[in-house]
Enzyme design. Structure first.
Site, PDB file in Angstrom:
ATOM      1  N   TYR A  10      -7.814 -58.472 -63.993  1.00 28.14           N
ATOM      2  CA  TYR A  10      -9.315 -58.360 -63.607  1.00 28.14           C
ATOM      3  C   TYR A  10      -9.678 -59.209 -62.416  1.00 28.14           C
ATOM      4  CZ  TYR A  10     -14.321 -57.992 -63.632  1.00 28.14           C
ATOM      5  OH  TYR A  10     -15.737 -57.958 -63.375  1.00 28.14           O
TER       6      TYR A  10
HETATM    7  N1  LIG Z   1     -21.138 -56.906 -66.943  1.00 32.10           N
HETATM    8  C1  LIG Z   1     -20.520 -58.197 -66.647  1.00 32.10           C
HETATM    9  O1  LIG Z   1     -20.523 -59.154 -67.510  1.00 32.10           O
HETATM   10  C2  LIG Z   1     -19.790 -58.177 -65.164  1.00 32.10           C
HETATM   11  C3  LIG Z   1     -19.556 -59.406 -64.770  1.00 32.10           C
HETATM   12  C4  LIG Z   1     -19.039 -59.641 -63.667  1.00 32.10           C
HETATM   13  C5  LIG Z   1     -19.026 -58.618 -62.811  1.00 32.10           C
HETATM   14  N2  LIG Z   1     -19.346 -57.172 -63.341  1.00 32.10           N
HETATM   15  C6  LIG Z   1     -18.836 -56.149 -62.491  1.00 32.10           C
HETATM   16  O2  LIG Z   1     -20.130 -55.374 -62.158  1.00 32.10           O
HETATM   17  C7  LIG Z   1     -19.837 -53.784 -62.046  1.00 32.10           C
HETATM   18  C8  LIG Z   1     -20.577 -52.917 -62.897  1.00 32.10           C
HETATM   19  O3  LIG Z   1     -20.147 -53.140 -64.253  1.00 32.10           O
HETATM   20  P1  LIG Z   1     -21.469 -53.164 -65.607  1.00 32.10           P
HETATM   21  O4  LIG Z   1     -21.553 -54.534 -65.950  1.00 32.10           O
HETATM   22  O5  LIG Z   1     -22.341 -52.373 -65.148  1.00 32.10           O
HETATM   23  O6  LIG Z   1     -20.407 -52.307 -66.761  1.00 32.10           O
HETATM   24  P2  LIG Z   1     -20.550 -51.043 -67.132  1.00 32.10           P
HETATM   25  O7  LIG Z   1     -21.849 -50.718 -67.832  1.00 32.10           O
HETATM   26  O8  LIG Z   1     -19.241 -50.849 -67.862  1.00 32.10           O
HETATM   27  O9  LIG Z   1     -20.642 -50.048 -65.971  1.00 32.10           O
HETATM   28  C9  LIG Z   1     -19.500 -49.665 -65.097  1.00 32.10           C
HETATM   29  C10 LIG Z   1     -19.659 -48.584 -64.241  1.00 32.10           C
HETATM   30  O10 LIG Z   1     -18.452 -48.507 -63.441  1.00 32.10           O
HETATM   31  C11 LIG Z   1     -18.170 -47.162 -63.608  1.00 32.10           C
HETATM   32  N3  LIG Z   1     -16.671 -46.865 -63.405  1.00 32.10           N
HETATM   33  C12 LIG Z   1     -15.386 -47.560 -63.741  1.00 32.10           C
HETATM   34  N4  LIG Z   1     -14.378 -46.880 -63.306  1.00 32.10           N
HETATM   35  C13 LIG Z   1     -14.719 -45.991 -62.415  1.00 32.10           C
HETATM   36  C14 LIG Z   1     -14.171 -45.087 -61.567  1.00 32.10           C
HETATM   37  N5  LIG Z   1     -12.900 -45.227 -61.416  1.00 32.10           N
HETATM   38  N6  LIG Z   1     -14.808 -44.226 -60.830  1.00 32.10           N
HETATM   39  C15 LIG Z   1     -16.053 -44.121 -61.052  1.00 32.10           C
HETATM   40  N7  LIG Z   1     -16.779 -44.942 -61.567  1.00 32.10           N
HETATM   41  C16 LIG Z   1     -16.164 -45.905 -62.405  1.00 32.10           C
HETATM   42  C17 LIG Z   1     -18.441 -46.805 -65.227  1.00 32.10           C
HETATM   43  O11 LIG Z   1     -18.431 -45.153 -65.084  1.00 32.10           O
HETATM   44  P3  LIG Z   1     -17.907 -44.531 -66.490  1.00 32.10           P
HETATM   45  O12 LIG Z   1     -19.272 -44.831 -67.588  1.00 32.10           O
HETATM   46  O13 LIG Z   1     -17.680 -43.026 -66.055  1.00 32.10           O
HETATM   47  O14 LIG Z   1     -16.652 -45.287 -66.965  1.00 32.10           O
HETATM   48  C18 LIG Z   1     -19.710 -47.290 -65.241  1.00 32.10           C
HETATM   49  O15 LIG Z   1     -20.765 -46.406 -64.599  1.00 32.10           O
HETATM   50  C19 LIG Z   1     -18.412 -53.825 -62.282  1.00 32.10           C
HETATM   51  O16 LIG Z   1     -17.561 -53.986 -60.809  1.00 32.10           O
HETATM   52  C20 LIG Z   1     -17.710 -55.186 -63.099  1.00 32.10           C
HETATM   53  O17 LIG Z   1     -16.422 -55.623 -62.833  1.00 32.10           O
HETATM   54  C21 LIG Z   1     -19.949 -57.181 -64.343  1.00 32.10           C
END
Ligand SMILES: NC(=O)c1ccc[n+]([C@@H]2O[C@H](COP(=O)([O-])OP(=O)(O)OC[C@H]3O[C@@H](n4cnc5c(N)ncnc54)[C@H](OP(=O)(O)O)[C@@H]3O)[C@@H](O)[C@H]2O)c1
Length: 293
Positions: free
Chosen positions: A160
């Protein structure tokens, strides 16, 4: 919000993407929100109160054919409404956790497909629209949702973190390359945010573990990694998560401020790990290690 503008956000089925889509609708943007499944599209429309300024598109960001179809759909709707695509938010992403020695190579490749190659591909496809939206009064905006993991790695998160390190380097280069067209590039570096991300990461860690067999490494080595995996699962569970609104505030800033920051930390875990970067690796290894695992 600059008049007659639109924004596209990937990964809006939950979490940061969903919250950003709903907030940016309220701000007055026409919002193109992408999800992978039809049922997620319906759920998002309901959450938005069937707002006709929300246009949900089906997009797996790793699929070229779907990116092409999304560009066509966006183009069509923009010309219908006489609007410009002011901003693209590359948010979709997920985490593959595992110790490097036993990380399945297909998982590492899949991680880079989704978190690195996909945002590059999506950005290239939408750049002509962003370029035509940039005006002297307001630059077009390109945002990459990275992570504080894009600055510092810790044990178990090599796949990651390396994907987020890579996307940050790409975003930095894009920022310098696209300046001449008045397209501003920002990077968001969240810490631990309360979305589905943590549960999904824990599941992914367990799934990777399940593919490892005793024939891959010696039993004693495997046992030792199992202890680390269990400690990591516990710490994923334990780290306090902050409200998604802090990320959405930063996204709003990146889109609307006349001088948006190039890098934005979001949340106290992000800030602490950022400070940890300032000390020598011998010390930061212990500090980051104390937080996770
Ligand atoms: N939450 C945290 O603690 C955190 C911290 C640092 C960075 N981030 C970053 O923030 C971003 C959003 O994450 P989040 O926290 O909102 O998590 P989340 O609730 O798991 O949402 C992730 C989103 O990305 C989508 N996704 C994953 N792979 C995909 C693909 N191949 N094509 C299209 N959509 C895809 C998922 O869709 P599906 O439902 O279809 O899988 C979901 O809509 C990510 O880039 C993550 O790395 C999050």
């Amino acid at each position: 919000v600059p008049r007659k503008t639109a924004v596209l956000i990937t990964g809006c089925s939950s979490g940061i993407g969903e919250a950003a889509a709903l907030r940016l609708l309220k701000c007055g943007f026409l919002v193109f929100a992408t999800v992978r499944r039809a049922e997620d599209a319906e759920a998002l429309k309901v959450k938005a109160g069937k707002n006709n300024q929300l246009h949900v598109l089906l997009l797996d960001v790793t699929r070229d054919d779907q990116i092409k179809a999304a560009v066509e759909a966006v183009n069509q709707r923009l010309s219908q409404d006489g609007r410009k695509l002011l901003a693209l938010i590359n948010n979709a992403g997920y985490a593959e956790f595992s110790a490097v020695e036993i990380l399945p190579l297909p998982s590492l490749r899949k991680q880079f497909e989704a978190n690195v190659y996909a945002p590059v591909n999506v950005t290239r496809a939408f750049l002509p629209l962003l370029r035509s939206a940039a005006s002297p009064s307001h630059s077009a905006r390109l945002l990459f949702v990275s992570s504080i993991g894009g600055r510092i790695a810790f044990s178990g998160n090599a796949a990651y973190s390396s994907s987020k390190f890579a996307v940050e380097a790409i975003a930095d280069a894009f920022r310098m390359e696209l300046k001449r067209w008045n397209i501003h590039v920002s990077i968001l570096e969240p810490g631990a945010i309360g979305t589905s991300f943590n549960t999904r990461t824990a599941n992914q860690l367990s799934a990777n573990w399940d593919t490892v067999t005793a024939s891959d490494v010696e039993p004693a080595v495997l046992q030792s990694y199992e202890r680390s995996k269990n400690a990591l699962l516990r710490s994923i569970d334990r780290v306090p998560q902050e409200n998604v609104s802090i990320c959405v505030d930063a996204i709003e800033h990146a889109l609307l401020d006349s001088h948006p920051q190039a890098r934005m930390l979001a949340g106290w875990t992000s800030f602490i790990l950022y400070l940890v970067l300032a000390v020598p690796s011998e010390v930061s290894d212990r500090l980051a290690g104390a937080m996770y695992a």
